[in-house]
Scaffold this motif. Structure first.
Motif, PDB file in Angstrom:
ATOM      1  N   UNK A 165       0.872  -1.168   0.000  1.00  0.00           N
ATOM      2  CA  UNK A 165       0.000   0.000   0.000  1.00  0.00           C
ATOM      3  C   UNK A 165       0.909   1.217   0.000  1.00  0.00           C
ATOM      4  N   UNK A 166       0.744   2.070  -0.990  1.00  0.00           N
ATOM      5  CA  UNK A 166       1.548   3.279  -1.108  1.00  0.00           C
ATOM      6  C   UNK A 166       0.708   4.480  -0.687  1.00  0.00           C
ATOM      7  N   UNK A 167       1.225   5.227   0.257  1.00  0.00           N
ATOM      8  CA  UNK A 167       0.617   6.511   0.637  1.00  0.00           C
ATOM      9  C   UNK A 167       1.678   7.567   0.331  1.00  0.00           C
ATOM     10  N   UNK A 168       1.445   8.321  -0.724  1.00  0.00           N
ATOM     11  CA  UNK A 168       2.497   9.159  -1.321  1.00  0.00           C
ATOM     12  C   UNK A 168       2.203  10.644  -1.087  1.00  0.00           C
ATOM     13  N   UNK A 169       3.162  11.302  -0.425  1.00  0.00           N
ATOM     14  CA  UNK A 169       3.021  12.734  -0.127  1.00  0.00           C
ATOM     15  C   UNK A 169       4.398  13.373  -0.053  1.00  0.00           C
ATOM     16  N   UNK A 170       4.435  14.693  -0.108  1.00  0.00           N
ATOM     17  CA  UNK A 170       5.691  15.438  -0.210  1.00  0.00           C
ATOM     18  C   UNK A 170       6.549  14.836  -1.337  1.00  0.00           C
ATOM     19  N   UNK A 171       5.913  14.488  -2.435  1.00  0.00           N
ATOM     20  CA  UNK A 171       6.539  13.636  -3.436  1.00  0.00           C
ATOM     21  C   UNK A 171       7.051  14.400  -4.657  1.00  0.00           C
ATOM     22  N   UNK A 172       6.880  15.728  -4.672  1.00  0.00           N
ATOM     23  CA  UNK A 172       7.365  16.512  -5.797  1.00  0.00           C
ATOM     24  C   UNK A 172       7.914  17.834  -5.269  1.00  0.00           C
ATOM     25  N   UNK A 173       8.896  18.418  -5.915  1.00  0.00           N
ATOM     26  CA  UNK A 173       9.371  19.741  -5.496  1.00  0.00           C
ATOM     27  C   UNK A 173       8.229  20.753  -5.556  1.00  0.00           C
ATOM     28  N   UNK A 174       8.037  21.476  -4.453  1.00  0.00           N
ATOM     29  CA  UNK A 174       6.886  22.379  -4.323  1.00  0.00           C
ATOM     30  C   UNK A 174       7.360  23.790  -4.002  1.00  0.00           C
ATOM     31  N   UNK A 175       6.615  24.763  -4.486  1.00  0.00           N
ATOM     32  CA  UNK A 175       6.964  26.158  -4.247  1.00  0.00           C
ATOM     33  C   UNK A 175       6.779  26.522  -2.778  1.00  0.00           C
ATOM     34  N   UNK A 176       7.680  27.355  -2.284  1.00  0.00           N
ATOM     35  CA  UNK A 176       7.545  27.922  -0.945  1.00  0.00           C
ATOM     36  C   UNK A 176       6.575  29.103  -0.975  1.00  0.00           C
ATOM     37  N   UNK A 177       6.120  29.474   0.195  1.00  0.00           N
ATOM     38  CA  UNK A 177       5.283  30.673   0.340  1.00  0.00           C
ATOM     39  C   UNK A 177       6.176  31.913   0.325  1.00  0.00           C
TER      40      UNK A 177
END
Length: 765
Positions: free
Chosen positions: A202-214
């Motif tokens: 079972x894969x629970x996938x998060x924080x999985x791509x480079x994301x922009x900061x605020x």
């Protein structure tokens, strides 16, 4: 009891001079020093200002989950829109997976002692190495030109050839991959769980791509490193995500599924349509179908396409083991789909409760905050986890292998689902900065979680919320208690500080300080003002005061800026009645009082040991004082009383005749945290009266005060905080007469039960 002598008029007590603390130390000092100066972006009322802005980051992502080697490979196009008044020379992105890189700072800053390595397995865990973190292939413009960038641990800076001017936008491409972590071995908010018997995941996938900061008016770029505890601060945007997984996998994700006709069978689409009008869960994939799917593996791939608008993040779950059920949730403004994805290992708990709890949570939170704006809310079962993302969350709560479960497991599961689904509101919609202020999402969410739990089941065993539950923590060793207003990474006792104490504070505001009507209105104003925006603590504090008309600076300072605790003692009680000046009444009163006095042991023994005193032998020794009866009312007493009455009005005489009881109560603020006084007076006839005194009674003296109460009936006891609503850490000094709480002394340790009550019942059956 004492009699108050009436001299000229009615003197009910004397003025007590109390030392007034200096203004700088006064607990009722306004929060001007602690809060930022209001400006065009954030007003003094707590609302967004007329020049408030926020950035936008839109994503087009194609990602492939490899089930053979547990890797993620992705390509994304980011479109970043600069709505700020500032030109930007560079952009910052978050690389949260780098917290698991080989050279992660989080590993280096972990404090360790040799006693931590108490077993061979503990040493293996220390030596275990996992090659986590992003491997970035490229970052380039959409026209194909390489962009200059620098990686600083969990942060990435992209240097722009030309500054991004206000109102402009930029698009760029990234390609990357990383190894998915085994959550059951090395932990993590996301990852995979491996089922050895079936060779399934079972894969629970998060924080999985480079994301922009605020980037905002408060801090500029929020590029504080991710060390593992402080969570996330992210801008809103629109997402278009294509997720390629094994052909027999089922995917649940943020957003709405765009290609159901491609990835779902006609029967599944039919069931999904039925669920959209059903008020109870409908199975899209049954347990029997899920068990069949997990027993064999298809070799092909499928791509699931999801779109989400105005969200701050994106997460997904994928497995061939998933059972899937769903139902509608009817809100005043729209219908929402509540869904659950879970393996057979979650039953019977999950099929019975999960989706119904999701629906209940969405309805209850919407009542206290804003109507849930998104089309779907999903609960995914993953062992030993609780984590939230827009429209989807990963939740623990697994029964025993035989299908039984303990009460703790049941309510733990219900609680974590409510909590994680509730995070859709805090911080996914009311988008506070979790990296800096954990309490703004966890504390507020835990507070509404408590309200939701109590509306789920009467007497629900909530872990946090009621004031008495935080008392032990707040009364503990101050060396290990941080003020709530402490950065996430520096908090002692994370759960109590970021979850329990702020949730309790809000509960006390609602129940004791403000009242439900005022609190609910102001809290809803805060939610409506800051939905889809970036609030700060000051915005919450100011809105709650602005919308309620209640000055709460003393409360925010005590509960949020200090580690003071509540320990208010009822130190003394004095009982008085008015002196009527009527000699018949007063001399009878004095005679009765004297008769109650304890006798000196010598006097008692002398009655028998002295056969006859000298004046008993010779009565000529007795003079006026031997014969005078001090309790007798003489003629002069009566004349003086008549003269006294002639100077009084009938109203004065009625007051004297009322025989009221005056009680002077003294209170000491031992813990330092000023709070309202809630006092229960119990009378001789068994009746009670509750007196509520606002916290402002402590304004002139923050530590020692007294109050006088007048009752027609005699009081037999006073009790401070009788409903356990202030979080008082020491209840043994709250009563007059003093009460000693009994406790049970256990002579031996009971044998620990190895079975839950359901298993025990089965054994009896």
């Amino acid at each position: 009891m004492k009699k108050l002598l009436v001299l000229s008029g009615l003197i009910l007590g004397s003025l007590h001079a109390l030392a007034q603390p200096g203004y700088n130390n006064n607990k009722f000092k306004q929060l001007h020093e602690e809060l930022p100066t209001p400006n065009v972006y954030r007003t003094a009322s707590g609302a967004p200002g007329h020049e408030y802005y926020q950035q936008q980051a839109n994503y087009d992502i194609k990602v492939e989950l490899n089930d053979a080697d547990q890797t993620i490979h992705g390509e994304e196009t980011v479109t970043y829109i600069n709505n700020s008044p500032d030109k930007l020379d560079y952009l910052w992105m978050q690389l949260d997976q780098n917290v698991r890189s080989m050279n992660s700072v989080s590993k280096l800053i972990t404090v360790e002692r040799m006693e931590d390595f108490y077993s061979i397995q503990a040493i293996h865990n220390k030596l275990f190495e996992f090659d986590g973190g992003f491997k970035i292939d490229y970052i380039k413009t959409t026209s194909g030109k390489k962009m200059t960038y620098a990686v600083n641990k969990t942060m990435l800076r992209i240097d722009l050839e030309e500054p991004l001017a206000p109102g402009e936008k930029i698009s760029f491409d990234l390609k990357w991959m990383y190894n998915i972590n085994d959550r059951m071995k090395i932990g993590g908010r996301s990852g995979y769980e491996y089922f050895k018997d079936e060779d399934n995941y079972i894969y629970t996938i998060a924080q999985w791509f480079p994301r922009m900061c605020v980037y905002n008016d408060v801090e500029g770029w929020q590029n504080k490193q991710f060390l593992g505890r402080g969570e996330f601060s992210l801008p809103f945007g629109d997402y278009n995500v294509e997720i390629t997984v094994p052909e027999d996998h089922v995917v649940g994700a943020t957003g709405e599924l765009q290609n159901a006709s491609t990835v779902l069978s006609s029967e599944q689409r039919k069931r999904l349509k039925e669920a959209a009008t059903s008020d109870s869960p409908v199975f899209i994939i049954t347990q029997e179908e899920a068990e069949k799917a997990e027993s064999k593996k298809e070799k092909g791939q499928k791509t699931w396409i999801f779109k989400a608008k105005n969200v701050r993040d994106f997460a997904f779950a994928s497995s061939r083991k998933f059972i899937w059920d769903a139902q509608r949730v009817q809100l005043p403004s729209k219908n929402v789909m509540a869904m659950s994805f879970y393996p057979k290992e979650g039953n019977p708990l999950w099929e019975r409760y999960s989706t119904k709890v999701v629906a209940h949570t969405i309805k209850t939170y919407s009542k206290y905050t804003i109507d849930y704006p998104y089309p779907v809310a999903i609960s995914v079962h993953a062992k030993s986890i609780g984590m939230e993302y827009p429209m989807i969350c990963f939740n623990g709560g697994r029964p025993e292998a035989d299908g039984t479960y303990s009460e703790r497991t049941k309510y733990g599961m219900l609680g974590v689902i409510i909590h994680e689904v509730g995070h859709n509101f805090f911080p996914m919609i009311i988008n506070s900065d979790e990296r800096q202020w954990t309490w703004m999402d966890e504390g507020l969410n835990t507070f509404v979680q408590y309200l939701t739990e109590q509306e789920w089941e009467r007497g629900y065993p909530s872990r946090r919320g009621p004031a008495y539950m935080i008392a032990d923590y707040m009364g503990g060793d101050k060396k290990y208690i941080s003020p709530i207003m402490t950065n996430s990474e520096s908090i002692w006792q994370f759960g109590n500080n970021a979850y329990g104490k702020p949730a309790t504070a809000l509960n006390i505001l609602r129940e004791t300080v403000m009242g439900r009507e005022l609190f609910d209105y102001a809290f809803k104003q805060y939610c409506e003002r800051w939905a889809f925006k970036h609030p700060t603590p000051a915005d919450l504090f100011r809105t709650m005061e602005d919308a309620s008309g209640v000055d709460l600076d003393w409360f925010w300072r005590g509960w949020f800026f200090t580690n003071d605790h509540v320990d208010i003692a009822l130190t003394n009680v004095k009982w008085y009645q008015l002196n009527t000046n009527d000699p018949a009444v007063e001399k009878a009163f004095q005679k009765a009082q004297d008769a109650k006095k304890d006798q000196f042991i010598g006097d008692t023994r002398n009655k028998t040991s002295i056969a006859q005193t000298e004046n008993e032998k010779d009565t000529s020794l007795n003079d006026f004082y031997n014969k005078h009866n001090i309790y007798e009312v003489d003629k002069l007493d009566k004349e003086e009383y008549e003269e006294f009455k002639s100077r009084l009005s009938q109203k004065d005489l009625d007051l004297l005749a009322a025989n009221n009881n005056f009680y002077e109560l003294h209170f000491e603020n031992i813990g330092g945290l000023v709070m309202p006084l809630i006092i229960r007076a119990t009378f001789v006839d068994g009746t009670e009266e509750i007196i509520r005194i606002p916290a402002e009674v402590w304004m002139r003296d923050n530590y020692n005060i007294s109050k006088v109460f007048i009752f027609e009936k005699e009081v037999v006891s006073f009790r401070l905080d009788p409903f356990l609503e202030t979080g008082d850490t020491n209840l043994n000094n709250n009563a007059w007469p003093k009460e000693v709480e009994p406790s049970r002394y256990q002579l031996f340790q009971e044998k620990k039960m190895n079975e839950n009550p359901m298993q025990r019942q089965r054994r009896m059956d």
